[in-house]
Design a protein around this motif. Structure first.
Motif, short mmCIF file in Angstrom:
data_model
loop_
_atom_site.label_atom_id
_atom_site.label_comp_id
_atom_site.label_asym_id
_atom_site.label_seq_id
_atom_site.Cartn_x
_atom_site.Cartn_y
_atom_site.Cartn_z
N ILE A 82 0.85 -1.18 0.00
CA ILE A 82 0.00 0.00 0.00
C ILE A 82 0.89 1.24 0.00
CG2 ILE A 82 -1.75 1.24 1.28
CD1 ILE A 82 -2.73 -1.29 0.09
N GLY A 83 0.71 2.08 -1.01
CA GLY A 83 1.55 3.27 -1.12
C GLY A 83 0.77 4.53 -0.90
N ILE A 98 -6.14 8.26 -3.16
CA ILE A 98 -7.35 7.94 -3.92
C ILE A 98 -8.52 7.69 -2.98
CG2 ILE A 98 -8.38 6.19 -5.42
CD1 ILE A 98 -5.72 6.07 -6.88
N LEU A 99 -8.24 7.01 -1.85
CA LEU A 99 -9.30 6.83 -0.84
C LEU A 99 -9.80 8.18 -0.37
CD1 LEU A 99 -10.91 5.17 1.25
CD2 LEU A 99 -8.95 5.36 2.74
N SER A 100 -8.87 9.09 -0.13
CA SER A 100 -9.24 10.43 0.31
C SER A 100 -10.08 11.15 -0.74
CB SER A 100 -7.97 11.22 0.62
OG SER A 100 -8.21 12.57 0.59
N ASN A 146 -8.12 15.11 6.05
CA ASN A 146 -7.21 14.67 7.10
C ASN A 146 -6.45 13.42 6.68
OD1 ASN A 146 -7.46 16.58 8.99
ND2 ASN A 146 -8.93 15.50 10.26
N ILE A 147 -7.14 12.48 6.01
CA ILE A 147 -6.45 11.27 5.54
C ILE A 147 -5.33 11.65 4.59
CG2 ILE A 147 -6.71 9.19 4.15
CD1 ILE A 147 -9.45 8.85 5.26
N ALA A 148 -5.60 12.59 3.67
CA ALA A 148 -4.55 13.00 2.73
C ALA A 148 -3.38 13.63 3.47
CB ALA A 148 -5.13 13.98 1.71
N MET A 207 -9.11 14.24 -9.92
CA MET A 207 -8.22 13.97 -8.79
C MET A 207 -7.45 12.67 -9.01
SD MET A 207 -8.11 16.23 -6.49
CE MET A 207 -7.63 15.55 -4.94
N ILE A 208 -8.17 11.60 -9.41
CA ILE A 208 -7.49 10.31 -9.57
C ILE A 208 -6.48 10.38 -10.72
CG2 ILE A 208 -7.88 7.93 -10.30
CD1 ILE A 208 -10.31 7.87 -8.56
#
Lengths: 103, 162
Positions: free
Chosen positions: A3-4, A10-12, A44-46, B103-104
């Protein structure tokens, strides 16, 4: 597969887009505030992901995240107080019906 | 390996909970889904080895802000009517989808300067040194305290009975 940084970013971005859609479409003012909380958490995650992967020993991103949390707590308290106050005087919190200042 | 499995589980549950907040019409159940989403964000912080932030996330968001939101839902009694979408549903979806796509695209195509140093842990003492120590963020901490005081006073003034 390790996991990078991109996975977290991308989740953020996904969480931020979900929050953006909700904040633009919902009528209930409390749900709009909830979607804003989701957006703040995505940011915040980012921040923490950058802090972990780009500058692992400086922790600057984590400090930014702490200040975002402070501002989010203040925003939630004042926002919910405003919503309760509006509900007292107008008996509704539908954002399309609160149009006193609409031109 | 454990971290990547934990990340995928937390990411999927978190995104599903965030989608549930939007889909559910019942406001109270949406707030419960929001609490689940905030908890998974705390788990994401743990996978990023930000232990202090994970504890703060659970304390402030799961413990504090969610209670405030549930209290406001109880006080406004619009649970039955739910949270229907307004007329902007399709434009908002397009805006959110375009934002996500841009964004992606940007995130995948940017060459990030990733450092290979191991992360600092535990982070609590290092964070305290940064926040309160010499040459740190002490002025911002003081301003944050003033902001919180102003927010508390403002909330009291706004909800006080006339």
């Amino acid at each position: 597969m390790t996991i990078g940084l991109e996975h977290y970013l991308i989740l953020s971005a996904i969480l931020f887009s979900i929050g953006l859609y909700g904040a633009l479409t919902k009528r209930n003012a409390i749900v709009i505030l909830m979607c804003i909380e989701i957006m703040l958490n995505a940011v915040n995650i980012a921040m923490v992901a950058f802090s972990r992967f780009v500058t692992p020993t400086m922790l600057t991103g984590q400090i930014f995240a702490i200040f975002i949390m402070v501002v989010a707590a203040a925003e939630a308290a004042v926002g919910l107080a405003i919503i309760i106050s509006i509900y007292r005087s107008r008996e509704t919190i539908e954002s399309t019906k609160i149009d006193l200042m609409k031109w | 390996m454990v971290v990547s499995i934990a990340f995928w589980i937390l990411a999927i549950v978190g995104v599903a909970a965030a989608l549930t907040v939007i889909w559910l019409r019942n406001v109270f159940r949406a707030s419960l889904a929001l609490i689940l989403c905030l908890l998974t964000v705390a788990g994401i912080y743990v996978t990023l080895s930000a232990d202090f932030l994970a504890a703060v996330q659970v304390l402030i968001y799961v413990g504090g802000i969610s209670i405030l939101i549930i209290l406001a839902i109880m006080l406004t009694r619009e649970v039955q009517r739910g949270s229907p979408a307004n007329k902007l549903r399709i434009p908002a979806f397009i805006v959110a989808a375009i934002f996500l796509g841009v964004m992606i695209f940007t995130l995948v195509n940017t060459p990030w300067q990733v450092s290979t140093l191991p992360p600092l842990e535990p982070t609590t003492s290092a964070l305290a040194g940064k926040l309160l120590g010499e040459g740190g963020f002490i002025l911002a901490v003081e301003i944050a305290a003033a902001l919180l005081l102003a927010a508390i006073l403002g909330a009291i003034v706004l909800v006080r009975e006339k």
